[in-house]
Design an enzyme around this catalytic site. Structure first.
Site, short mmCIF file in Angstrom:
data_model
loop_
_atom_site.label_atom_id
_atom_site.label_comp_id
_atom_site.label_asym_id
_atom_site.label_seq_id
_atom_site.Cartn_x
_atom_site.Cartn_y
_atom_site.Cartn_z
N ARG A 11 0.77 -1.23 0.03
CA ARG A 11 -0.04 0.00 0.10
C ARG A 11 0.95 1.28 -0.09
NH1 ARG A 11 -4.16 2.52 4.49
NH2 ARG A 11 -5.00 4.14 3.18
N HIS A 12 0.42 2.49 -0.61
CA HIS A 12 1.07 3.57 -0.70
C HIS A 12 1.34 4.06 0.63
CE1 HIS A 12 -2.60 5.89 0.09
NE2 HIS A 12 -3.15 5.03 -0.67
N GLY A 13 2.21 5.26 0.65
CA GLY A 13 2.34 5.97 2.02
C GLY A 13 1.39 6.82 2.29
N ARG A 14 1.42 7.65 3.28
CA ARG A 14 0.45 8.31 4.04
C ARG A 14 0.09 9.67 3.06
NH1 ARG A 14 0.73 11.20 9.80
NH2 ARG A 14 1.49 12.80 8.43
N THR A 15 -0.96 10.04 3.10
CA THR A 15 -1.43 11.38 2.33
C THR A 15 -2.10 12.20 3.41
OG1 THR A 15 -3.54 10.85 1.71
CG2 THR A 15 -1.58 10.10 0.34
N TRP A 17 -4.94 13.47 3.13
CA TRP A 17 -6.27 12.85 3.35
C TRP A 17 -6.55 11.93 4.19
CZ3 TRP A 17 -9.87 13.29 -1.54
CH2 TRP A 17 -10.19 14.70 -1.83
N ASN A 18 -5.57 10.84 4.15
CA ASN A 18 -5.33 9.73 4.98
C ASN A 18 -5.40 10.21 6.56
OD1 ASN A 18 -3.03 7.90 3.12
ND2 ASN A 18 -5.05 7.31 3.45
N ARG A 61 -0.11 9.07 -5.39
CA ARG A 61 0.45 8.33 -4.02
C ARG A 61 1.02 7.10 -4.50
NH1 ARG A 61 -5.12 8.76 -4.47
NH2 ARG A 61 -6.62 7.01 -3.81
N GLU A 85 -7.27 2.80 -6.91
CA GLU A 85 -8.23 2.68 -5.88
C GLU A 85 -9.84 2.49 -6.43
OE1 GLU A 85 -9.35 1.32 -3.34
OE2 GLU A 85 -8.34 2.53 -1.79
N HIS A 147 -3.59 0.51 -3.62
CA HIS A 147 -4.25 1.17 -2.65
C HIS A 147 -5.12 0.06 -1.47
CE1 HIS A 147 -3.91 4.60 -5.29
NE2 HIS A 147 -3.98 3.71 -6.18
#
Length: 207
Positions: A11-15, A17-18, A61, A85, A147
């Site tokens: 899974r991608h790193g933090r954003t 929006w996360n 992302r 996603e 995602h």
């Protein structure tokens, strides 16, 4: 080298929006500062596994997360829009609190009124993984960067878990991964939501 293929779902790193608990869907949100640091750290670990092929969602992302592994492993990252996603329609950009207030029943079941059906997500994710596996050497390691919801659908499909029971798999944290390995004709879940490398696991448990 073992002829057993392996697939690592990352899974991608933090954003931002996360952090705000906003439904991202296919809105193209980039990594935040911590997300870049997470991706760089994880890429250093995953590169030691010797991946043969890295394929990623083309959303920023995921693409940027994959880029760290591409550089660490000296591989060119491939992109596949089918690894995006789940499309969230009018839910995209709204927080979990807002979704629960406006669509209490639908949100509880993750049934997006104008979004992408989970079966469609599973179909395209499975197709993308199958295409990538055809280009992965025998006994090699395929890394799929995508995602949270989409990855759980892909893992569920490979494990023959019915779509309606997909929640049996817990969520993937930002920049964590799951590993599947094939034994005979069956995919087996070797790790889930991992963020560190375990001791080597012997695939056979018959001895």
């Amino acid at each position: 080298m073992s002829e057993t293929p392996r697939v690592l779902f990352w899974r991608h790193g933090r954003t931002a929006w996360n952090v705000e608990n906003r439904f991202q869907g296919q809105t193209d949100i980039g990594l935040d500062r911590l997300g870049h640091a997470q991706a760089e750290r994880a890429a250093g670990l995953l590169a030691t596994l010797g991946p043969d092929l890295v394929v990623a969602s083309d959303l920023e992302r995921a693409a940027d997360t994959a880029g760290y592994l591409g550089r660490a492993a000296d591989l060119e990252v491939e992109y596949d829009k089918d690894l995006r996603e789940r499309y969230g329609g009018s839910w995209e950009g709204l927080t979990g609190v807002e979704l629960a207030r406006r669509w209490p029943v639908e949100h509880a079941n993750m049934d997006i009124p104008d979004g992408e059906d989970v079966a469609e997500v599973g179909d395209r994710m499975q197709a993308a993984v199958d295409r990538a596996l055809e280009r992965t050497p025998a006994g090699g390691l395929l890394v799929v960067v995508s995602h949270g919801a989409a990855l759980r659908m892909a893992i569920s499909r490979m494990l023959d878990v019915p779509d309606e029971q997909r929640e049996i798999l817990g969520p993937l944290s930002n920049c964590s991964w799951s590993m599947l390995a094939r034994r005979r004709d069956t995919w087996r879940l070797m790790e889930h939501n991992a963020a560190s490398l375990p001791e080597p696991v012997v695939l056979s448990d018959d001895t």
